[in-house]
Design an enzyme around this catalytic site. Structure first.
Site, PDB file in Angstrom:
ATOM      1  N   HIS A 126      -7.824  -1.798  12.372  1.00  8.22           N
ATOM      2  CA  HIS A 126      -6.577  -1.822  11.586  1.00  8.22           C
ATOM      3  C   HIS A 126      -5.649  -0.685  12.015  1.00  8.22           C
ATOM      4  CE1 HIS A 126      -8.826  -4.434   8.798  1.00  8.22           C
ATOM      5  NE2 HIS A 126      -7.624  -4.850   8.403  1.00  8.22           N
ATOM      6  N   LYS A 130      -3.952   2.757   7.422  1.00  6.06           N
ATOM      7  CA  LYS A 130      -4.858   2.172   6.414  1.00  6.06           C
ATOM      8  C   LYS A 130      -5.781   3.242   5.823  1.00  6.06           C
ATOM      9  CE  LYS A 130      -8.100  -1.639   5.603  1.00  6.06           C
ATOM     10  NZ  LYS A 130      -7.526  -1.960   4.295  1.00  6.06           N
TER      11      LYS A 130
HETATM   12  N1  LIG Z   1      -5.831  -9.101   0.488  1.00  2.00           N
HETATM   13  C1  LIG Z   1      -5.058  -9.104   1.585  1.00  2.00           C
HETATM   14  O1  LIG Z   1      -4.814 -10.148   2.215  1.00  2.00           O
HETATM   15  C2  LIG Z   1      -4.449  -7.822   2.021  1.00  2.00           C
HETATM   16  C3  LIG Z   1      -4.710  -6.692   1.314  1.00  2.00           C
HETATM   17  N2  LIG Z   1      -4.126  -5.511   1.666  1.00  2.00           N
HETATM   18  C4  LIG Z   1      -4.396  -4.378   0.790  1.00  2.00           C
HETATM   19  O2  LIG Z   1      -3.239  -4.154  -0.004  1.00  2.00           O
HETATM   20  C5  LIG Z   1      -3.157  -2.769  -0.373  1.00  2.00           C
HETATM   21  C6  LIG Z   1      -1.796  -2.207   0.006  1.00  2.00           C
HETATM   22  O3  LIG Z   1      -1.663  -2.196   1.412  1.00  2.00           O
HETATM   23  P1  LIG Z   1      -0.317  -1.658   2.093  1.00  2.00           P
HETATM   24  O4  LIG Z   1       0.860  -2.392   1.547  1.00  2.00           O
HETATM   25  O5  LIG Z   1      -0.558  -1.654   3.553  1.00  2.00           O
HETATM   26  O6  LIG Z   1      -0.299  -0.145   1.543  1.00  2.00           O
HETATM   27  P2  LIG Z   1       0.944   0.851   1.393  1.00  2.00           P
HETATM   28  O7  LIG Z   1       0.354   2.219   1.351  1.00  2.00           O
HETATM   29  O8  LIG Z   1       1.987   0.524   2.401  1.00  2.00           O
HETATM   30  O9  LIG Z   1       1.547   0.493  -0.057  1.00  2.00           O
HETATM   31  C7  LIG Z   1       0.912   0.848  -1.262  1.00  2.00           C
HETATM   32  C8  LIG Z   1       1.854   0.567  -2.416  1.00  2.00           C
HETATM   33  O10 LIG Z   1       1.170   0.870  -3.632  1.00  2.00           O
HETATM   34  C9  LIG Z   1       1.906   1.862  -4.343  1.00  2.00           C
HETATM   35  N3  LIG Z   1       0.970   2.791  -4.985  1.00  2.00           N
HETATM   36  C10 LIG Z   1      -0.078   3.436  -4.416  1.00  2.00           C
HETATM   37  N4  LIG Z   1      -0.714   4.208  -5.318  1.00  2.00           N
HETATM   38  C11 LIG Z   1      -0.056   4.049  -6.479  1.00  2.00           C
HETATM   39  C12 LIG Z   1      -0.249   4.553  -7.811  1.00  2.00           C
HETATM   40  N5  LIG Z   1      -1.248   5.391  -8.098  1.00  2.00           N
HETATM   41  N6  LIG Z   1       0.613   4.151  -8.780  1.00  2.00           N
HETATM   42  C13 LIG Z   1       1.613   3.297  -8.501  1.00  2.00           C
HETATM   43  N7  LIG Z   1       1.853   2.783  -7.258  1.00  2.00           N
HETATM   44  C14 LIG Z   1       1.022   3.146  -6.278  1.00  2.00           C
HETATM   45  C15 LIG Z   1       2.768   2.584  -3.307  1.00  2.00           C
HETATM   46  O11 LIG Z   1       3.892   3.168  -3.956  1.00  2.00           O
HETATM   47  P3  LIG Z   1       4.768   4.340  -3.233  1.00  2.00           P
HETATM   48  O12 LIG Z   1       5.492   3.653  -2.096  1.00  2.00           O
HETATM   49  O13 LIG Z   1       5.696   4.807  -4.309  1.00  2.00           O
HETATM   50  O14 LIG Z   1       3.748   5.365  -2.749  1.00  2.00           O
HETATM   51  C16 LIG Z   1       3.137   1.410  -2.395  1.00  2.00           C
HETATM   52  O15 LIG Z   1       4.177   0.655  -2.975  1.00  2.00           O
HETATM   53  C17 LIG Z   1      -4.331  -2.084   0.337  1.00  2.00           C
HETATM   54  O16 LIG Z   1      -5.409  -1.995  -0.570  1.00  2.00           O
HETATM   55  C18 LIG Z   1      -4.664  -3.054   1.468  1.00  2.00           C
HETATM   56  O17 LIG Z   1      -5.976  -2.944   1.925  1.00  2.00           O
HETATM   57  C19 LIG Z   1      -3.290  -5.416   2.734  1.00  2.00           C
HETATM   58  C20 LIG Z   1      -3.020  -6.522   3.495  1.00  2.00           C
HETATM   59  C21 LIG Z   1      -3.570  -7.821   3.187  1.00  2.00           C
HETATM   60  O1  LIG Z   2      -4.784  -2.648   4.765  1.00  2.00           O
HETATM   61  C1  LIG Z   2      -4.535  -3.636   5.483  1.00  2.00           C
HETATM   62  O2  LIG Z   2      -3.586  -3.657   6.274  1.00  2.00           O
HETATM   63  C2  LIG Z   2      -5.391  -4.835   5.331  1.00  2.00           C
HETATM   64  N1  LIG Z   2      -6.281  -4.822   4.391  1.00  2.00           N
HETATM   65  C3  LIG Z   2      -7.171  -5.882   4.050  1.00  2.00           C
HETATM   66  C4  LIG Z   2      -8.600  -5.439   4.213  1.00  2.00           C
HETATM   67  O3  LIG Z   2      -8.918  -4.269   3.917  1.00  2.00           O
HETATM   68  O4  LIG Z   2      -9.438  -6.259   4.582  1.00  2.00           O
HETATM   69  C5  LIG Z   2      -6.828  -7.183   4.711  1.00  2.00           C
HETATM   70  C6  LIG Z   2      -6.198  -7.095   6.067  1.00  2.00           C
HETATM   71  O5  LIG Z   2      -7.183  -7.020   7.047  1.00  2.00           O
HETATM   72  C7  LIG Z   2      -5.150  -6.012   6.188  1.00  2.00           C
END
Ligand SMILES: NC(=O)C1=CN([C@@H]2O[C@H](COP(=O)(O)OP(=O)(O)OC[C@H]3O[C@@H](n4cnc5c(N)ncnc54)[C@H](OP(=O)(O)O)[C@@H]3O)[C@@H](O)[C@H]2O)C=CC1
Ligand SMILES: O=C(O)C1=N[C@H](C(=O)O)C[C@H](O)C1
Length: 218
Positions: A126, A130
């Site tokens: 990744h 991440k």
């Molecule tokens: N299930 C799936 O298909 C996928 C899952 N994911 C998962 O999604 C999650 C987010 O990934 P990603 O978008 O890359 O991460 P980012 O770090 O880019 O975004 C995280 C977001 O959550 C907010 N946030 C984090 N902590 C807090 C808190 N304590 N209170 C309020 N808001 C908070 C951040 O706000 P701020 O900007 O203000 O810090 C930001 O908007 C991860 O767990 C990732 O593994 C990712 C891709 C696909």
């Molecule tokens: O954090 C990411 O970017 C992603 N998170 C998910 C995971 O932890 O499996 C899904 C995807 O691979 C992207």
């Protein structure tokens, strides 16, 4: 559909907003605070951090909104919170909203028994921003094989998400590789899950179940 978005400023939050262009964003939650247009969301999307879960669950209860949660790194107590919420509203939880990974999950659940005495390892790659390792998807795929195995995590460049499940014995190697080419695949999958959740009965659903339901309908 009116939707809320926990993590709206994040990488996935931005992708969700692009994929949900025909729907109305009415509530957001970020680290900096929250915003609402005053109306009720039909569904709340959570792609943020496990520490946000209590607030997400509170908002779902307050609005009677369904939940689609993609946030990884959830603990047993978080899953307990989701099961409790799912008595009241539909909850779709998946560590990966791509079709390919969910098809691979079904393949592994059905065919890993052929390789019970083979070595098994999972490698995931990744982007370097991440936070969690191993990825949620690697954990989900390991669970689908029905046995624990070593998992290896690389954090390099801007890779949206690669997963490689490798079986091997003395004479053969069988590997299953999935590569997300763009983060948008997760957002389009999440949209599919949201459309399902907005009208589904209360319960805790996997994305695989959402896909199976749409296959039955066609
Ligand atoms: N299930 C799936 O298909 C996928 C899952 N994911 C998962 O999604 C999650 C987010 O990934 P990603 O978008 O890359 O991460 P980012 O770090 O880019 O975004 C995280 C977001 O959550 C907010 N946030 C984090 N902590 C807090 C808190 N304590 N209170 C309020 N808001 C908070 C951040 O706000 P701020 O900007 O203000 O810090 C930001 O908007 C991860 O767990 C990732 O593994 C990712 C891709 C696909
Ligand atoms: O954090 C990411 O970017 C992603 N998170 C998910 C995971 O932890 O499996 C899904 C995807 O691979 C992207």
């Amino acid at each position: 559909m009116r939707y809320g978005l926990v993590g709206s400023t994040g990488r996935m939050g931005q992708e969700i907003q692009k994929a949900f262009v025909d729907h109305t964003l009415c509530l957001t939650v970020n680290y900096e605070g929250s915003w609402s247009d005053g109306g009720k969301p039909d569904v709340i999307m959570d792609f943020s951090n496990p520490s946000c879960l209590p607030e997400t669950v509170r908002l779902c209860r307050e609005h009677g909104a369904a939940l689609v949660i993609g946030t990884t790194g959830l603990k047993d107590s978080d899953f307990e919170m989701l099961r409790e919420l799912a008595r009241q509203v539909a909850v779709v939880q998946s560590y990966n909203f791509s079709i390919g990974i969910n098809a691979l999950k079904i393949i592994l659940a059905n065919y890993s028994k052929f390789f019970e005495d083979w070595d098994l390892e999972i490698v995931e790659i990744h982007h370097n921003k991440k936070k969690d390792a191993p990825s949620g998807t690697a954990i989900m795929l390991q669970n689908a094989t029905g046995r624990p195995c070593p998992m290896h995590s690389l954090r390099i460049g801007g890779v949206p998400g690669d997963h490689n499940v490798i079986f091997s014995n003395e004479g053969e190697v069988l590997s299953f590789n999935h590569r997300a080419i763009s983060r948008s695949v997760f957002a389009y999958g999440a949209l599919r899950a949201a459309e399902f959740a907005a009208t589904a009965k209360p319960g805790l659903y996997s994305f695989e179940e959402v896909l199976q339901c749409s296959l039955k309908k066609s």
